[in-house]
Design a protein around this motif. Structure first.
Motif, PDB file in Angstrom:
ATOM      1  N   TYR A 197       0.486  -1.441   0.153  1.00 16.80           N
ATOM      2  CA  TYR A 197       0.054  -0.147   0.429  1.00 16.80           C
ATOM      3  C   TYR A 197       0.593   1.743   0.402  1.00 16.80           C
ATOM      4  O   TYR A 197       1.498   1.411   0.839  1.00 16.80           O
ATOM      5  N   ARG A 202      -2.538   2.073  -4.541  1.00 12.49           N
ATOM      6  CA  ARG A 202      -4.011   2.222  -3.502  1.00 12.49           C
ATOM      7  C   ARG A 202      -4.739   0.793  -3.616  1.00 12.49           C
ATOM      8  O   ARG A 202      -6.424   1.070  -3.038  1.00 12.49           O
ATOM      9  N   GLU A 205      -8.025  -0.068  -0.987  1.00 14.01           N
ATOM     10  CA  GLU A 205      -9.368   1.174  -0.595  1.00 14.01           C
ATOM     11  C   GLU A 205     -10.202   0.629  -1.279  1.00 14.01           C
ATOM     12  O   GLU A 205     -11.821   1.232  -0.843  1.00 14.01           O
ATOM     13  N   ALA A 221       1.415  -2.457   6.282  1.00 13.43           N
ATOM     14  CA  ALA A 221       1.519  -1.756   4.953  1.00 13.43           C
ATOM     15  C   ALA A 221       2.609  -1.963   4.038  1.00 13.43           C
ATOM     16  O   ALA A 221       3.420  -1.730   5.008  1.00 13.43           O
ATOM     17  N   THR A 286       0.194   6.950   4.976  1.00 12.06           N
ATOM     18  CA  THR A 286      -0.663   5.477   4.929  1.00 12.06           C
ATOM     19  C   THR A 286      -1.385   5.379   5.910  1.00 12.06           C
ATOM     20  O   THR A 286      -1.577   4.685   6.247  1.00 12.06           O
ATOM     21  N   ASN A 335       2.062  -2.953  -8.587  1.00 15.61           N
ATOM     22  CA  ASN A 335       2.238  -3.736  -7.424  1.00 15.61           C
ATOM     23  C   ASN A 335       2.290  -5.009  -7.989  1.00 15.61           C
ATOM     24  O   ASN A 335       1.186  -6.160  -8.903  1.00 15.61           O
TER      25      ASN A 335
END
Length: 343
Positions: A197, A202, A205, A221, A286, A335
């Motif tokens: 994160y 993101r 979320e 995170a 974060t 990611n």
């Protein structure tokens, strides 16, 4: 001389946050040993970082079976530091480790089977010289092993006293909800989820944070600095020779697109206005959400550790600041753990 920790290490009680609806508190910033604690770094430098972290109130040290290089060496090195420095303070520490990625040849050396998870934890305990860890994680979702088997192994690990709590990492919101229910039926709560994160990543979320809040599960995170992109290292498009991007370690040069760098430059400008470095603002951001228990950082030096811990000096954001950040906190395609949470 034997190590004696700072007497004022717990002076700031606001440093700690409750993990979901459990009884366990974690420091708002935890130290991860993903990088910089393998055999490619001196034990002296590792010792200096770990000592400084504990002196600053960081009680949580996060590892995994494959951290190094080579795999397993971070746990072995941390075990040496436990023996020489931290053993008298074991009850003040939260030590976590994980299993899920490739560790040894053959069909039983990765993923989420009962055989792999239990064997891996036994190896981790041996490397660290421990009877138990505080948190043991399933490091990634295994699409080919029944979730009941993976969660059943975690529940039995708690029953055997080899871990006090269990967690999962990089599971989707749906799989997290399923895992929570399976463990609850077995009488073992899911303590925590460890997702990637950051300002540039993101994904949690969308639904994961809502699931964690609803189920009372904590969140720690990892990679809040987006594999190093949210530091001053790449500002202006430069790629230092010793950087992760130059070496292609979990960050490749093609991720540093002109669009991503434009957003990073804008975020850096905001951080300056707040009196913070880009890294400090990224970590503080974060932690803006109370559902995030802790931000997991790495450190290559005592200096870098102290600089990142300074993020806690300003973790408040105005509505205007958050609105401006939202315009630049956009997905950067970094990611690399997305396949695990896609199932």
């Amino acid at each position: 001389m034997p190590y004696v920790p700072a007497e004022d290490r717990y002076a700031d009680s606001t440093l700690y946050r409750r993990t979901g609806r459990s009884g366990l508190k974690l420091p708002a910033i935890s130290l991860g040993l993903w990088h910089n604690f393998g055999d490619d770094r001196s034990l002296e430098s590792q010792q200096a970082i770990v000592r400084r972290a504990f002196d600053r109130g960081i009680t949580h040290f996060d590892l995994a079976n494959n951290y190094g290089p080579p795999a397993g060496s971070a746990e072995a090195n941390f075990g040496r530091l436990l023996a020489t420095d931290l053993k008298p303070y074991r009850d003040e520490l939260v030590i976590s480790t994980k299993a899920g990625y490739d560790m040894w040849p053959g069909p039983y050396g990765e993923w989420g089977s009962r055989k792999y998870l239990m064997a891996s934890l036994d190896q981790s305990l041996t490397r660290m010289g421990l009877d138990y860890v505080d948190i043991f994680y399933s490091h990634r979702f295994d699409p080919e092993t029944p979730l009941h088997e993976t969660m059943g192994a975690l529940a039995d690990i708690v029953a055997q006293g080899k871990a006090l709590y269990v967690g999962i990492s990089s599971y989707s919101g749906q799989r997290t909800e399923e895992a929570t229910q399976i463990l609850r039926d077995m009488g073992v709560p899911l303590l925590i989820h460890q997702p990637s994160y950051s300002l540039l990543n993101r994904w949690i979320e969308e639904d994961l944070l809502d699931v964690l809040e609803r189920e009372g599960v904590g969140c720690i995170a990892f990679s809040p600095l987006a594999q190093g992109m949210l530091t001053d290292k790449y500002l202006g498009g430069k790629i230092p020779e010793d950087s992760r991007a130059a070496e292609g370690r979990f960050l490749t040069q093609d991720m540093l697109t002109p669009d991503a760098l434009t957003h990073i430059e804008a975020l850096n400008g905001m951080a300056r206005e707040r009196g913070q470095s880009l890294a400090q603002m990224a970590i503080a951001w974060t932690l803006r959400d109370a559902r995030v228990t802790s931000a997991l950082i790495g450190a290559s030096s005592v200096k870098q550790l102290d600089e990142n811990l300074a993020a806690l000096e300003n973790v408040d954001f105005s509505e205007d600041e958050l609105a401006t950040i939202d315009r630049h906190a956009v997905d950067a395609g970094i990611n690399i753990w997305a396949s695990s949470s896609a199932h």
